[in-house]
Design an enzyme around this catalytic site. Structure first.
Site, PDB file in Angstrom:
ATOM      1  N   ASP A 170       0.882  -1.048   0.538  1.00  0.00           N
ATOM      2  CA  ASP A 170       0.577   0.530  -0.048  1.00  0.00           C
ATOM      3  C   ASP A 170       0.696   1.519  -0.217  1.00  0.00           C
ATOM      4  O   ASP A 170       0.410   2.289  -0.559  1.00  0.00           O
ATOM      5  CB  ASP A 170      -1.057   0.062   1.574  1.00  0.00           C
ATOM      6  CG  ASP A 170      -1.970  -0.993   1.041  1.00  0.00           C
ATOM      7  OD1 ASP A 170      -2.454  -1.523   2.287  1.00  0.00           O
ATOM      8  OD2 ASP A 170      -2.179  -1.538   0.293  1.00  0.00           O
ATOM      9  N   LEU A 190     -18.817 -26.990 -22.883  1.00  0.00           N
ATOM     10  CA  LEU A 190     -17.833 -28.310 -22.649  1.00  0.00           C
ATOM     11  C   LEU A 190     -19.245 -29.679 -22.742  1.00  0.00           C
ATOM     12  O   LEU A 190     -20.345 -29.220 -22.432  1.00  0.00           O
ATOM     13  CB  LEU A 190     -17.246 -28.490 -21.655  1.00  0.00           C
ATOM     14  CG  LEU A 190     -15.897 -27.705 -21.355  1.00  0.00           C
ATOM     15  CD1 LEU A 190     -15.540 -28.207 -20.069  1.00  0.00           C
ATOM     16  CD2 LEU A 190     -15.000 -27.879 -22.244  1.00  0.00           C
ATOM     17  N   GLU A 221      -8.387 -30.667 -14.536  1.00  0.00           N
ATOM     18  CA  GLU A 221      -8.381 -29.134 -13.481  1.00  0.00           C
ATOM     19  C   GLU A 221      -9.478 -29.196 -13.059  1.00  0.00           C
ATOM     20  O   GLU A 221     -10.447 -29.817 -13.138  1.00  0.00           O
ATOM     21  CB  GLU A 221      -8.061 -28.416 -14.382  1.00  0.00           C
ATOM     22  CG  GLU A 221      -9.235 -27.789 -15.480  1.00  0.00           C
ATOM     23  CD  GLU A 221      -9.045 -26.732 -16.875  1.00  0.00           C
ATOM     24  OE1 GLU A 221      -8.824 -25.250 -16.248  1.00  0.00           O
ATOM     25  OE2 GLU A 221      -8.292 -27.383 -17.126  1.00  0.00           O
ATOM     26  N   LYS A 254     -13.396 -27.695 -12.056  1.00  0.00           N
ATOM     27  CA  LYS A 254     -14.349 -26.378 -12.792  1.00  0.00           C
ATOM     28  C   LYS A 254     -14.650 -25.774 -12.415  1.00  0.00           C
ATOM     29  O   LYS A 254     -15.921 -25.909 -11.142  1.00  0.00           O
ATOM     30  CB  LYS A 254     -15.730 -27.490 -13.688  1.00  0.00           C
ATOM     31  CG  LYS A 254     -15.847 -26.586 -14.722  1.00  0.00           C
ATOM     32  CD  LYS A 254     -16.809 -27.528 -15.172  1.00  0.00           C
ATOM     33  CE  LYS A 254     -18.175 -27.025 -16.461  1.00  0.00           C
ATOM     34  NZ  LYS A 254     -18.800 -26.248 -15.406  1.00  0.00           N
ATOM     35  N   ARG A 310     -18.296 -14.028 -22.344  1.00  0.00           N
ATOM     36  CA  ARG A 310     -18.583 -15.020 -23.378  1.00  0.00           C
ATOM     37  C   ARG A 310     -19.412 -15.080 -23.679  1.00  0.00           C
ATOM     38  O   ARG A 310     -19.084 -15.525 -25.115  1.00  0.00           O
ATOM     39  CB  ARG A 310     -18.603 -16.900 -22.294  1.00  0.00           C
ATOM     40  CG  ARG A 310     -19.177 -18.194 -23.441  1.00  0.00           C
ATOM     41  CD  ARG A 310     -19.285 -18.616 -22.789  1.00  0.00           C
ATOM     42  NE  ARG A 310     -19.530 -20.515 -23.418  1.00  0.00           N
ATOM     43  CZ  ARG A 310     -20.119 -20.638 -24.045  1.00  0.00           C
ATOM     44  NH1 ARG A 310     -21.513 -19.903 -24.437  1.00  0.00           N
ATOM     45  NH2 ARG A 310     -20.210 -21.546 -24.808  1.00  0.00           N
ATOM     46  N   GLU A 370     -11.765 -18.032 -16.053  1.00  0.00           N
ATOM     47  CA  GLU A 370     -12.512 -18.494 -15.052  1.00  0.00           C
ATOM     48  C   GLU A 370     -12.475 -17.056 -14.494  1.00  0.00           C
ATOM     49  O   GLU A 370     -11.869 -17.038 -13.685  1.00  0.00           O
ATOM     50  CB  GLU A 370     -13.464 -19.668 -14.879  1.00  0.00           C
ATOM     51  CG  GLU A 370     -14.419 -19.729 -14.196  1.00  0.00           C
ATOM     52  CD  GLU A 370     -15.706 -19.869 -14.810  1.00  0.00           C
ATOM     53  OE1 GLU A 370     -15.174 -20.128 -16.097  1.00  0.00           O
ATOM     54  OE2 GLU A 370     -16.425 -19.696 -14.940  1.00  0.00           O
ATOM     55  N   LYS A 407      -9.132 -33.184 -20.589  1.00  0.00           N
ATOM     56  CA  LYS A 407      -9.004 -32.899 -21.530  1.00  0.00           C
ATOM     57  C   LYS A 407      -7.746 -33.097 -22.299  1.00  0.00           C
ATOM     58  O   LYS A 407      -6.990 -33.528 -22.208  1.00  0.00           O
ATOM     59  CB  LYS A 407      -8.307 -31.252 -22.241  1.00  0.00           C
ATOM     60  CG  LYS A 407      -9.674 -29.969 -21.738  1.00  0.00           C
ATOM     61  CD  LYS A 407      -8.825 -28.565 -21.555  1.00  0.00           C
ATOM     62  CE  LYS A 407     -10.185 -27.369 -21.449  1.00  0.00           C
ATOM     63  NZ  LYS A 407      -9.711 -26.049 -21.402  1.00  0.00           N
ATOM     64  N   LYS A 410     -18.962 -33.729 -13.598  1.00  0.00           N
ATOM     65  CA  LYS A 410     -19.834 -32.812 -12.905  1.00  0.00           C
ATOM     66  C   LYS A 410     -20.270 -33.928 -11.674  1.00  0.00           C
ATOM     67  O   LYS A 410     -19.605 -35.044 -11.349  1.00  0.00           O
ATOM     68  CB  LYS A 410     -21.714 -32.625 -13.056  1.00  0.00           C
ATOM     69  CG  LYS A 410     -21.048 -32.185 -14.160  1.00  0.00           C
ATOM     70  CD  LYS A 410     -20.719 -30.385 -14.468  1.00  0.00           C
ATOM     71  CE  LYS A 410     -21.438 -29.657 -14.075  1.00  0.00           C
ATOM     72  NZ  LYS A 410     -22.573 -28.776 -14.927  1.00  0.00           N
TER      73      LYS A 410
HETATM   74  C1  LIG Z   1     -12.693 -25.465 -23.934  1.00  0.00           C
HETATM   75  C2  LIG Z   1     -13.394 -25.077 -22.015  1.00  0.00           C
HETATM   76  C3  LIG Z   1     -15.162 -24.373 -22.030  1.00  0.00           C
HETATM   77  C4  LIG Z   1     -15.135 -24.220 -20.282  1.00  0.00           C
HETATM   78  C5  LIG Z   1     -14.222 -24.643 -19.614  1.00  0.00           C
HETATM   79  C6  LIG Z   1     -14.647 -23.440 -18.386  1.00  0.00           C
HETATM   80  C7  LIG Z   1     -13.137 -23.899 -16.685  1.00  0.00           C
HETATM   81  C8  LIG Z   1     -14.193 -23.610 -15.892  1.00  0.00           C
HETATM   82  N1  LIG Z   1     -14.938 -23.165 -15.309  1.00  0.00           N
HETATM   83  O1  LIG Z   1     -13.404 -23.734 -14.982  1.00  0.00           O
HETATM   84  C9  LIG Z   1     -12.345 -24.861 -17.922  1.00  0.00           C
HETATM   85  C10 LIG Z   1     -12.273 -25.210 -18.403  1.00  0.00           C
HETATM   86  O2  LIG Z   1     -10.468 -25.950 -18.569  1.00  0.00           O
HETATM   87  C11 LIG Z   1     -12.874 -24.997 -19.472  1.00  0.00           C
HETATM   88  N2  LIG Z   1     -12.355 -25.260 -21.192  1.00  0.00           N
END
Ligand SMILES: Cc1ccc2cc(C(N)=O)cc(O)c2n1
Length: 320
Positions: free
Chosen positions: A36, A82, A112, A114, A135, A171, A287, A311
């Site tokens: 700061d 997706l 990874e 989501k 998006r 994101e 992926k 999910k």
């Molecule tokens: C191609 C794609 C589309 C949406 C996605 C969304 C997320 C996510 N919400 O973390 C991560 C990804 O690797 C994504 N990859």
């Protein structure tokens, strides 16, 4: 004493470095108070020298004046959706189809969490953040650049040797603790409380007044590329490592896994950690790692046949 321009340049580098260490390496280099103090010194110097103003200065995180509405942005590379899976059998089918069509009976995947936030696209030119967009419908989004400038985890200036053009998808999310804290403040001050962190992120980013966005604690993880003139690595995991080197935050949970067993083991591992994570997730993303194999698989409409979102069961709403 050093020339103001040199002092300003030095302060900007120090603050950008501290931001990178804090948000990308999760390893702060200086205490918040010191950050700061440096920021206040930079703001004072910039106020005395308007000719040295720079929209990418770390001092420009506090939010520009409000806009009347959002300009439209056409995504040169559509932002993908997706395909979803809920049961293990669907994951087995996904891998079996990939093995059949690629001839690889142990395909490797980039995996990874989501994140449950708002998908956005960032555009960098010569390493400078020039535009950010939601998006939208995947082809046309809204220009929310001033709001994204206030998200500290989004670098305004890339590190190392960035390509001329780089678009990054990721994101924007509101960490759980920040969500709870914001709602406590809102309840205290008769402001509207947020239903969940995802709404918090979406609502904050779509504010017409970036100064409001600046008060909302948002963060960001990169997960894919958009338009770029760079020569790409051969796999997605290498791309994510490259994005980290450029100063973009990538989830530390991102990993690689092989075959159905590897994917399901990862799904279970993240599922066990889910409640302890500092942000909301609604699944994990698989992926196909090699880009040559992705090309062989292609797409169905805008959902790639080489990717799958697996999910978790919806979490029972937290009882307040
Ligand atoms: C191609 C794609 C589309 C949406 C996605 C969304 C997320 C996510 N919400 O973390 C991560 C990804 O690797 C994504 N990859």
């Amino acid at each position: 004493s050093p020339k103001p321009a040199d002092r300003i340049a030095k302060l900007r580098r120090q603050l950008e470095d501290a931001n990178y260490r804090y948000h990308v390496l999760d390893d702060p280099s200086i205490p918040d108070g010191e950050y700061d103090r440096l920021l206040r010194e930079l703001e004072a110097l910039e106020a005395e020298h308007p000719e040295l103003a720079d929209p990418n200065s770390p001092s420009q995180r506090v939010g520009d004046k409000p806009s009347s509405k959002f300009a439209e942005v056409k995504h040169a590379v559509p932002m993908l959706s997706l395909a979803n899976a809920f049961a293990d059998e669907e994951v087995a089918d996904f891998v079996a189809r990939i093995s059949r069509e690629t001839g690889d009976d142990a395909p490797e995947f980039s995996v990874e969490p989501k994140l449950d936030g708002l998908a956005i696209s960032l555009r960098y030119e010569d390493g400078k953040f020039v535009r950010g967009a939601t998006r939208g419908d995947g082809v046309t989004g809204e220009d929310v650049t001033p709001n994204l400038r206030t998200v500290r985890a989004i670098p305004l200036q890339l590190r190392g040797k960035p390509p001329k053009v780089l678009e990054v998808r990721g994101e924007v999310y509101m960490p759980k603790a920040a969500f709870e804290k914001y709602n406590a403040w809102a309840a205290e001050h008769g402001a509207k409380t947020l239903a969940n962190p995802r709404n918090g992120a979406a609502g904050s980013l779509r504010q017409l007044d970036p100064r409001i966005t600046a008060q909302r604690p948002l963060s960001f993880y990169a997960y894919a590329l958009g338009e770029t003139d760079a020569k790409l690595p051969k796999t997605h995991t290498e791309t994510l490592a490259w994005l980290r080197e450029l100063g973009l935050p990538v989830s530390s949970l991102a990993d690689a896994a092989t075959g159905t067993e590897g994917l399901l083991a990862y799904y279970r591992r993240v599922g066990e950690e889910r409640n302890a994570l500092p942000f909301d997730i609604d699944g994990v993303v698989y992926k196909l790692n090699r880009y040559d194999q992705q090309r062989a698989m292609g797409f169905v409409s805008r959902a790639p046949r080489w990717a799958l979102a697996h999910k978790f069961p919806a979490q029972e709403e937290a009882t307040v």
